[in-house]
Design a protein around this motif. Structure first.
Motif, mmCIF file in Angstrom:
data_model
loop_
_atom_site.group_PDB
_atom_site.id
_atom_site.type_symbol
_atom_site.label_atom_id
_atom_site.label_comp_id
_atom_site.label_asym_id
_atom_site.label_seq_id
_atom_site.Cartn_x
_atom_site.Cartn_y
_atom_site.Cartn_z
ATOM 1 N N PRO A 43 42.494 98.370 45.332
ATOM 2 C CA PRO A 43 42.030 99.705 45.747
ATOM 3 C C PRO A 43 41.120 99.676 46.982
ATOM 4 O O PRO A 43 40.380 98.717 47.188
ATOM 5 C CB PRO A 43 41.263 100.193 44.507
ATOM 6 N N LYS A 44 41.225 100.711 47.774
ATOM 7 C CA LYS A 44 40.388 100.949 48.957
ATOM 8 C C LYS A 44 40.607 99.972 50.110
ATOM 9 O O LYS A 44 39.689 99.685 50.881
ATOM 10 C CB LYS A 44 38.887 100.993 48.595
ATOM 11 N N SER A 45 41.825 99.471 50.211
ATOM 12 C CA SER A 45 42.096 98.454 51.233
ATOM 13 C C SER A 45 43.017 98.940 52.341
ATOM 14 O O SER A 45 43.404 98.157 53.205
ATOM 15 C CB SER A 45 42.695 97.222 50.563
ATOM 16 N N ILE A 48 46.606 104.405 51.892
ATOM 17 C CA ILE A 48 47.050 105.675 52.481
ATOM 18 C C ILE A 48 47.429 105.467 53.953
ATOM 19 O O ILE A 48 48.325 106.114 54.484
ATOM 20 C CB ILE A 48 45.972 106.777 52.325
ATOM 21 N N TRP A 80 53.100 105.860 43.675
ATOM 22 C CA TRP A 80 52.635 104.683 42.922
ATOM 23 C C TRP A 80 53.693 104.311 41.899
ATOM 24 O O TRP A 80 54.071 105.154 41.090
ATOM 25 C CB TRP A 80 51.329 105.023 42.185
ATOM 26 N N SER A 132 33.461 101.318 49.853
ATOM 27 C CA SER A 132 34.442 102.394 49.832
ATOM 28 C C SER A 132 34.745 102.816 48.384
ATOM 29 O O SER A 132 34.857 104.004 48.072
ATOM 30 C CB SER A 132 35.718 101.932 50.536
ATOM 31 N N PHE A 136 34.367 106.279 46.296
ATOM 32 C CA PHE A 136 35.568 106.833 45.663
ATOM 33 C C PHE A 136 35.325 107.126 44.183
ATOM 34 O O PHE A 136 35.894 108.065 43.624
ATOM 35 C CB PHE A 136 36.755 105.875 45.852
ATOM 36 N N TYR A 187 43.274 94.834 56.769
ATOM 37 C CA TYR A 187 42.752 96.122 57.244
ATOM 38 C C TYR A 187 42.040 95.912 58.578
ATOM 39 O O TYR A 187 42.170 96.718 59.501
ATOM 40 C CB TYR A 187 41.782 96.635 56.176
ATOM 41 N N SER A 221 48.535 107.720 63.255
ATOM 42 C CA SER A 221 47.964 106.965 62.141
ATOM 43 C C SER A 221 46.557 106.442 62.449
ATOM 44 O O SER A 221 46.026 105.632 61.694
ATOM 45 C CB SER A 221 48.907 105.839 61.697
ATOM 46 N N PHE A 223 42.515 106.764 62.449
ATOM 47 C CA PHE A 223 41.620 107.389 61.472
ATOM 48 C C PHE A 223 41.313 108.837 61.874
ATOM 49 O O PHE A 223 41.429 109.754 61.057
ATOM 50 C CB PHE A 223 40.328 106.571 61.359
ATOM 51 N N MET A 226 44.401 111.085 61.435
ATOM 52 C CA MET A 226 44.762 111.295 60.022
ATOM 53 C C MET A 226 43.756 112.217 59.340
ATOM 54 O O MET A 226 44.114 113.036 58.505
ATOM 55 C CB MET A 226 44.842 109.965 59.276
ATOM 56 N N PHE A 249 37.907 111.640 51.153
ATOM 57 C CA PHE A 249 38.690 110.403 50.970
ATOM 58 C C PHE A 249 38.693 109.615 52.280
ATOM 59 O O PHE A 249 38.477 108.409 52.295
ATOM 60 C CB PHE A 249 40.118 110.759 50.544
ATOM 61 N N MET A 250 38.948 110.306 53.391
ATOM 62 C CA MET A 250 38.898 109.673 54.717
ATOM 63 C C MET A 250 37.422 109.648 55.101
ATOM 64 O O MET A 250 36.923 110.552 55.758
ATOM 65 C CB MET A 250 39.699 110.490 55.727
ATOM 66 N N LYS A 252 34.924 106.802 56.303
ATOM 67 C CA LYS A 252 34.402 106.231 57.552
ATOM 68 C C LYS A 252 35.466 105.474 58.337
ATOM 69 O O LYS A 252 35.514 105.530 59.543
ATOM 70 C CB LYS A 252 33.250 105.277 57.235
HETATM 71 S S1 PPS Z 1 43.133 104.079 47.439
HETATM 72 O O1 PPS Z 1 42.334 105.093 46.698
HETATM 73 O O2 PPS Z 1 43.027 102.762 46.821
HETATM 74 O O3 PPS Z 1 44.523 104.496 47.647
HETATM 75 O O4 PPS Z 1 42.395 103.997 48.866
HETATM 76 P P1 PPS Z 1 42.997 103.329 50.193
HETATM 77 O O5 PPS Z 1 43.878 104.295 50.868
HETATM 78 O O6 PPS Z 1 43.553 101.987 49.879
HETATM 79 O O7 PPS Z 1 41.687 103.076 51.060
HETATM 80 C C1 PPS Z 1 40.877 104.123 51.543
HETATM 81 C C2 PPS Z 1 40.050 103.560 52.688
HETATM 82 O O8 PPS Z 1 40.883 103.411 53.850
HETATM 83 C C3 PPS Z 1 40.329 104.178 54.905
HETATM 84 N N1 PPS Z 1 41.381 104.664 55.795
HETATM 85 C C4 PPS Z 1 41.479 104.310 57.091
HETATM 86 N N2 PPS Z 1 40.737 103.464 57.844
HETATM 87 C C5 PPS Z 1 41.083 103.340 59.138
HETATM 88 N N3 PPS Z 1 42.106 103.998 59.729
HETATM 89 C C6 PPS Z 1 42.879 104.858 59.019
HETATM 90 N N4 PPS Z 1 43.863 105.508 59.614
HETATM 91 C C7 PPS Z 1 42.572 105.024 57.628
HETATM 92 N N5 PPS Z 1 43.103 105.786 56.642
HETATM 93 C C8 PPS Z 1 42.359 105.545 55.537
HETATM 94 C C9 PPS Z 1 39.585 105.295 54.183
HETATM 95 O O9 PPS Z 1 38.710 105.971 55.057
HETATM 96 C C10 PPS Z 1 38.897 104.493 53.089
HETATM 97 O O10 PPS Z 1 37.875 103.630 53.582
HETATM 98 P P2 PPS Z 1 36.339 104.042 53.757
HETATM 99 O O11 PPS Z 1 35.627 102.763 54.124
HETATM 100 O O12 PPS Z 1 35.872 104.606 52.449
HETATM 101 O O13 PPS Z 1 36.286 105.036 54.876
#
Ligand code: PPS
Length: 289
Positions: A43-45, A48, A80, A132, A136, A187, A221, A223, A226, A249-250, A252
């Motif tokens: 998760p959080k890697s 999306i 999923w 992250s 979440f 990432y 794509s 940040f 998106m 969710f988006m 940082k």
């Molecule tokens: S989940 O819930 O497991 O599906 O989350 P996941 O999508 O794997 O991870 C969410 C983190 O990815 C960041 N994110 C991005 N970072 C950089 N560029 C783009 N385009 C991007 N899209 C999503 C999202 O902001 C979450 O990280 P943090 O550190 O919380 O911002």
């Protein structure tokens, strides 16, 4: 309190009401087509993010074309595999079937190890993942709201979260890298050079895009973009699933935010565990830029 529970299952945990253990157990036996693609993440890697990139590659950079395919989130087009009912839909879905998963290696279709289908594993440095994930847990109603950061830090270190141990997840998948058609990407690599990352992914998936199409995939794509695209930023997720007032969710989308959250002692402790757990895994992360 949280009405969902983490349920131990075959050395992993599932979320009650979201995952059905019997259904999850049948994923091993799924028939796999060469055109199938699985995106695997702790998760959080960057799940999306990869969902958005794969959809854009499929649509040759045409964002509007993706939007026409989905009434809700773009990510719903790459569901999923472990969520209730998803395995059944996968069986009859037309090609190319693209799915995401947080599952550990032992649950995956065994045909993947016969080099059928393709796997993209996205790994992110565990300090940023932890931060992250902390936020979440406040946002997502299916996860218990943390008492505070220190408490969540301990939980993460114990692997007492959905996804279990980050170390176990990453190193086990990594150790099977060569048995499968797998692209292993971080990432941080994607942050540092999104264009090269998208190019690597398109080559891996054998998608032929011209330079302009590729540039559009990159553009839609990032940040910041998106974050502005309603179907790509999860802001349409219903209120019963996300407490939207708790954050976005988006959030940082950077490398090194952990520096604003970890104490020196927490950072050193995670470093030590990392060195011990990952000593046989030749994988290096960028921890800050
Ligand atoms: S989940 O819930 O497991 O599906 O989350 P996941 O999508 O794997 O991870 C969410 C983190 O990815 C960041 N994110 C991005 N970072 C950089 N560029 C783009 N385009 C991007 N899209 C999503 C999202 O902001 C979450 O990280 P943090 O550190 O919380 O911002």
């Amino acid at each position: 309190t949280c009405e969902y529970e983490l349920v131990p299952h075959r050395g992993f945990t599932l979320i009650s009401g979201t995952h059905d253990p019997d259904d999850v157990d049948q994923i091993n036996d799924l028939e796999i087509r060469d055109s199938d693609v699985f995106v695997v993440t702790y998760p959080k890697s960057g799940t999306i993010w990869m969902q958005q990139i794969l959809l854009l590659l499929e649509a040759k950079g045409d964002l509007a074309a993706i939007s026409r395919l989905s009434n809700s989130c773009n990510a719903d087009l790459i569901p999923w595999i472990e969520v209730n009912g998803s395995r059944q839909t996968f069986i009859t879905a037309p090609s190319p079937r693209m799915r995401v998963t947080h599952l550990q290696y032992q649950f995956m279709p065994s045909a993947l190890s016969l080099k059928k289908g393709k796997v993209i594993y996205v790994a992110r440095n565990p300090k940023d993942v932890l931060v992250s994930y902390f936020y979440f847990h406040k946002l997502a109603n299916m996860l218990e709201t943390p008492k505070d950061f220190d408490d969540f830090f301990e939980k993460f270190m114990r692997g007492d979260v959905f996804g279990c141990s980050w170390f176990e997840h990453v190193k086990t998948w990594y150790s099977h890298k060569d048995d499968m058609n797998m692209l292993f990407i971080t990432y941080e690599e994607m942050i540092q050079d999104l264009h090269s990352a998208v190019q690597r992914i398109s080559v891996f998936l054998e998608k032929e895009l011209n330079p302009e199409q590729l540039a559009n995939v990159v553009k839609h794509s990032t940040f910041n973009n998106m974050k502005k695209i309603p179907k790509a930023n999860y802001e349409q997720v219903p209120d019963d699933l996300f407490s939207h007032h708790e954050g976005r969710f988006m959030r940082k989308g950077t490398i090194g935010d952990w520096k604003h959250h970890f104490t020196v002692a927490q950072s050193e402790r995670l470093d030590q565990v990392f060195q011990r757990e990952m000593k046989d895994t030749p994988l290096r992360f960028i921890w800050a830029i």
